[in-house]
Design a protein around this motif. Structure first.
Motif, PDB file in Angstrom:
ATOM      1  N   GLN A  78       1.161  -0.976   0.383  1.00  0.00           N
ATOM      2  CA  GLN A  78       0.270  -0.108   0.096  1.00  0.00           C
ATOM      3  C   GLN A  78       0.940   0.950   0.139  1.00  0.00           C
ATOM      4  O   GLN A  78       0.672   2.039  -0.236  1.00  0.00           O
ATOM      5  N   ILE A  79       2.055   1.036   0.981  1.00  0.00           N
ATOM      6  CA  ILE A  79       2.691   2.139   1.018  1.00  0.00           C
ATOM      7  C   ILE A  79       3.325   2.546  -0.163  1.00  0.00           C
ATOM      8  O   ILE A  79       3.336   3.664  -0.835  1.00  0.00           O
ATOM      9  N   GLU A  80       4.083   1.452  -0.775  1.00  0.00           N
ATOM     10  CA  GLU A  80       4.532   1.691  -2.020  1.00  0.00           C
ATOM     11  C   GLU A  80       4.019   2.353  -3.686  1.00  0.00           C
ATOM     12  O   GLU A  80       4.241   2.894  -4.788  1.00  0.00           O
ATOM     13  N   ASN A  81       2.772   1.794  -3.533  1.00  0.00           N
ATOM     14  CA  ASN A  81       1.717   1.794  -4.535  1.00  0.00           C
ATOM     15  C   ASN A  81       1.478   3.280  -4.379  1.00  0.00           C
ATOM     16  O   ASN A  81       1.120   4.088  -5.230  1.00  0.00           O
ATOM     17  N   THR A  82       1.124   4.052  -3.143  1.00  0.00           N
ATOM     18  CA  THR A  82       0.945   5.747  -2.829  1.00  0.00           C
ATOM     19  C   THR A  82       1.821   6.295  -3.300  1.00  0.00           C
ATOM     20  O   THR A  82       1.992   7.043  -4.110  1.00  0.00           O
ATOM     21  N   LYS A  83       3.480   5.771  -3.052  1.00  0.00           N
ATOM     22  CA  LYS A  83       4.818   6.740  -3.450  1.00  0.00           C
ATOM     23  C   LYS A  83       4.780   6.822  -4.957  1.00  0.00           C
ATOM     24  O   LYS A  83       5.320   7.230  -5.094  1.00  0.00           O
ATOM     25  N   ARG A  84       4.481   5.525  -5.389  1.00  0.00           N
ATOM     26  CA  ARG A  84       4.251   5.156  -6.812  1.00  0.00           C
ATOM     27  C   ARG A  84       3.567   6.465  -7.521  1.00  0.00           C
ATOM     28  O   ARG A  84       3.848   6.905  -8.533  1.00  0.00           O
ATOM     29  N   LYS A  85       2.189   6.405  -6.986  1.00  0.00           N
ATOM     30  CA  LYS A  85       1.410   7.288  -7.576  1.00  0.00           C
ATOM     31  C   LYS A  85       2.262   9.089  -7.316  1.00  0.00           C
ATOM     32  O   LYS A  85       1.741   9.168  -8.539  1.00  0.00           O
ATOM     33  N   ASN A  86       2.309   8.977  -6.398  1.00  0.00           N
ATOM     34  CA  ASN A  86       2.994  10.474  -5.860  1.00  0.00           C
ATOM     35  C   ASN A  86       3.462  11.132  -7.105  1.00  0.00           C
ATOM     36  O   ASN A  86       3.577  11.672  -7.982  1.00  0.00           O
ATOM     37  N   ILE A  87       4.619  10.154  -7.358  1.00  0.00           N
ATOM     38  CA  ILE A  87       5.585  10.209  -8.493  1.00  0.00           C
ATOM     39  C   ILE A  87       5.647  10.215  -9.888  1.00  0.00           C
ATOM     40  O   ILE A  87       5.786  11.726 -10.841  1.00  0.00           O
ATOM     41  N   ILE A  88       4.216   9.532 -10.635  1.00  0.00           N
ATOM     42  CA  ILE A  88       3.498   9.470 -11.874  1.00  0.00           C
ATOM     43  C   ILE A  88       3.267  10.831 -12.057  1.00  0.00           C
ATOM     44  O   ILE A  88       2.782  11.040 -12.379  1.00  0.00           O
ATOM     45  N   ARG A  89       2.362  11.242 -10.729  1.00  0.00           N
ATOM     46  CA  ARG A  89       0.492  12.220 -11.051  1.00  0.00           C
ATOM     47  C   ARG A  89       2.437  13.774 -11.115  1.00  0.00           C
ATOM     48  O   ARG A  89       2.377  14.716 -11.829  1.00  0.00           O
ATOM     49  N   ARG A  90       3.237  13.564  -9.976  1.00  0.00           N
ATOM     50  CA  ARG A  90       4.143  14.925 -10.645  1.00  0.00           C
ATOM     51  C   ARG A  90       5.321  14.851 -12.152  1.00  0.00           C
ATOM     52  O   ARG A  90       4.929  15.996 -12.584  1.00  0.00           O
ATOM     53  N   LEU A  91       5.214  13.110 -12.424  1.00  0.00           N
ATOM     54  CA  LEU A  91       5.618  13.524 -13.395  1.00  0.00           C
ATOM     55  C   LEU A  91       4.798  13.956 -14.651  1.00  0.00           C
ATOM     56  O   LEU A  91       4.849  14.675 -15.303  1.00  0.00           O
ATOM     57  N   TYR A  92       3.596  13.257 -14.389  1.00  0.00           N
ATOM     58  CA  TYR A  92       2.689  14.180 -15.091  1.00  0.00           C
ATOM     59  C   TYR A  92       2.192  15.386 -15.415  1.00  0.00           C
ATOM     60  O   TYR A  92       1.989  16.013 -16.574  1.00  0.00           O
ATOM     61  N   LYS A  93       2.389  16.072 -14.478  1.00  0.00           N
ATOM     62  CA  LYS A  93       2.188  17.160 -14.505  1.00  0.00           C
ATOM     63  C   LYS A  93       2.838  18.325 -14.624  1.00  0.00           C
ATOM     64  O   LYS A  93       2.500  19.313 -14.568  1.00  0.00           O
ATOM     65  N   ALA A  99       4.808  12.095 -20.879  1.00  0.00           N
ATOM     66  CA  ALA A  99       5.860  11.798 -19.219  1.00  0.00           C
ATOM     67  C   ALA A  99       6.373  10.059 -19.417  1.00  0.00           C
ATOM     68  O   ALA A  99       6.699  10.415 -18.343  1.00  0.00           O
ATOM     69  N   ILE A 100       5.778   9.644 -20.199  1.00  0.00           N
ATOM     70  CA  ILE A 100       5.549   8.126 -20.322  1.00  0.00           C
ATOM     71  C   ILE A 100       6.850   7.251 -20.014  1.00  0.00           C
ATOM     72  O   ILE A 100       7.390   6.851 -19.467  1.00  0.00           O
ATOM     73  N   HIS A 101       7.863   8.081 -20.916  1.00  0.00           N
ATOM     74  CA  HIS A 101       9.165   8.655 -21.273  1.00  0.00           C
ATOM     75  C   HIS A 101      10.117   8.858 -20.139  1.00  0.00           C
ATOM     76  O   HIS A 101      10.847   7.551 -19.611  1.00  0.00           O
ATOM     77  N   GLU A 102       9.777   9.732 -19.534  1.00  0.00           N
ATOM     78  CA  GLU A 102      11.170   9.763 -17.323  1.00  0.00           C
ATOM     79  C   GLU A 102       9.441   8.594 -17.061  1.00  0.00           C
ATOM     80  O   GLU A 102      11.115   8.579 -15.754  1.00  0.00           O
ATOM     81  N   ILE A 103       8.312   8.237 -16.881  1.00  0.00           N
ATOM     82  CA  ILE A 103       8.271   6.974 -15.700  1.00  0.00           C
ATOM     83  C   ILE A 103       8.902   6.577 -16.458  1.00  0.00           C
ATOM     84  O   ILE A 103       9.398   5.267 -15.088  1.00  0.00           O
ATOM     85  N   ASN A 104       8.926   5.646 -17.650  1.00  0.00           N
ATOM     86  CA  ASN A 104      10.218   4.429 -17.779  1.00  0.00           C
ATOM     87  C   ASN A 104      10.840   4.153 -16.949  1.00  0.00           C
ATOM     88  O   ASN A 104      11.520   2.931 -16.829  1.00  0.00           O
ATOM     89  N   LYS A 105      11.937   5.312 -17.050  1.00  0.00           N
ATOM     90  CA  LYS A 105      13.092   5.481 -16.333  1.00  0.00           C
ATOM     91  C   LYS A 105      12.457   4.862 -14.726  1.00  0.00           C
ATOM     92  O   LYS A 105      14.142   4.073 -14.325  1.00  0.00           O
ATOM     93  N   LEU A 106      12.368   5.196 -14.870  1.00  0.00           N
ATOM     94  CA  LEU A 106      11.651   4.768 -13.348  1.00  0.00           C
ATOM     95  C   LEU A 106      11.182   3.492 -12.895  1.00  0.00           C
ATOM     96  O   LEU A 106      11.135   2.523 -11.855  1.00  0.00           O
ATOM     97  N   TYR A 107       9.759   3.060 -13.163  1.00  0.00           N
ATOM     98  CA  TYR A 107       9.201   1.840 -13.702  1.00  0.00           C
ATOM     99  C   TYR A 107       9.004   1.475 -14.666  1.00  0.00           C
ATOM    100  O   TYR A 107       8.202   1.749 -15.951  1.00  0.00           O
ATOM    101  N   PRO A 108       9.896   0.532 -15.407  1.00  0.00           N
ATOM    102  CA  PRO A 108      10.000   0.140 -16.771  1.00  0.00           C
ATOM    103  C   PRO A 108       8.593  -0.680 -16.917  1.00  0.00           C
ATOM    104  O   PRO A 108       8.258  -1.371 -16.137  1.00  0.00           O
ATOM    105  N   GLY A 109       7.685  -1.062 -18.108  1.00  0.00           N
ATOM    106  CA  GLY A 109       7.340  -1.687 -18.625  1.00  0.00           C
ATOM    107  C   GLY A 109       6.062  -0.989 -18.358  1.00  0.00           C
ATOM    108  O   GLY A 109       4.875  -1.260 -19.264  1.00  0.00           O
ATOM    109  N   TYR A 110       6.040   0.390 -17.564  1.00  0.00           N
ATOM    110  CA  TYR A 110       4.632   1.339 -17.234  1.00  0.00           C
ATOM    111  C   TYR A 110       4.343   1.396 -18.839  1.00  0.00           C
ATOM    112  O   TYR A 110       5.066   2.023 -19.624  1.00  0.00           O
TER     113      TYR A 110
END
Length: 234
Positions: A78-93, A99-110
């Motif tokens: 739950q904690i890791e999922n919340t952390k991931r969502k927060n990071i993705i929201r910041r990158l999307y903003k 943002a997908i290119h930047e997100i894939n650097k942290l989460y391959p396959g996203y």
């Protein structure tokens, strides 16, 4: 003489989450507040941090330690999922649909199909309420104790007392227990309860009045009655 067992990852490199759960389930009472708080100062795996914090909460509430490894893992996810969502929201903003290119650097396959579920924030209906000002007695005391926690020798009796005080104040604040001050004057003892959010200034003024030469319980009762009118009630 009771012997306190120190649980330190540095000394026990093979310590697992299940080992720690079994130890706390059987022997939590053996550990002092200092033992538990000291463990958090080490480099720990996320799952061990969750287990130790659960042990601290159980000790605060004077309840048995009943955490299971499955529950700890669920909390970690739950904690890791919340952390991931927060990071993705910041990158999307920042990057928008790019943002997908930047997100894939942290989460391959996203991929882009996963983005809406992470970016969308569900609106929850919250009851309107007043925010705590942070000047209440217990919050101020905890802020001062936090400083003492970092500057006090961790092998000293004083450090253990600081940990006990932090746990006690945190539990009282969480449970919204009234602040009760006991005063003995002229051989008579009275307990004076104050609202749990009473300011530090009011408590200190009451304490000063109780120690003032010539003070009476009648004077203290009058002061308390006036202070109640000045305390914000939630």
């Amino acid at each position: 003489m009771a012997c306190t067992i120190e649980i330190q990852p540095v000394q026990l490199p093979n310590l697992t989450g299940q080992d720690l759960i079994e130890e706390f389930s059987s022997n939590l009472k053996k550990y002092t507040w200092a033992d538990l708080f000291n463990v958090l100062d080490f480099e720990l795996s996320p799952i061990v941090k969750i287990i130790v914090r659960a042990a601290i909460r159980a000790k605060e509430q004077n309840k048995p330690f009943v955490l299971t490894l499955e529950r700890a893992i669920s909390r970690l996810n739950q904690i890791e999922n919340t952390k991931r969502k927060n990071i993705i929201r910041r990158l999307y903003k920042k990057w928008g649909l790019f943002a997908i290119h930047e997100i894939n650097k942290l989460y391959p396959g996203y991929n882009a199909e996963m983005l809406p579920a992470d970016v969308l924030i569900k609106n929850s209906k919250r009851k309107p309420g007043k925010k705590k000002t942070g000047d209440d007695f217990r919050t101020r005391q905890l802020a001062k104790l936090e400083i003492q926690y970092y500057i006090t020798n961790k092998n000293s009796t004083a450090f253990n007392k600081i940990c006990e005080r932090i746990a006690s104040l945190t539990a009282a604040l969480k449970l919204r227990r009234p602040i009760v001050l006991t005063v003995k004057l002229q051989g008579e003892v009275y307990a004076y309860p104050f609202h749990w959010l009473t300011s530090e200034r009011i408590i200190k003024d009451f304490h000063a009045l109780a120690n003032k030469k010539g003070s009476t319980h009648a004077m203290l009762q009058e002061y308390r009655a006036v202070s109640i009118d000045r305390t914000v009630k939630f």
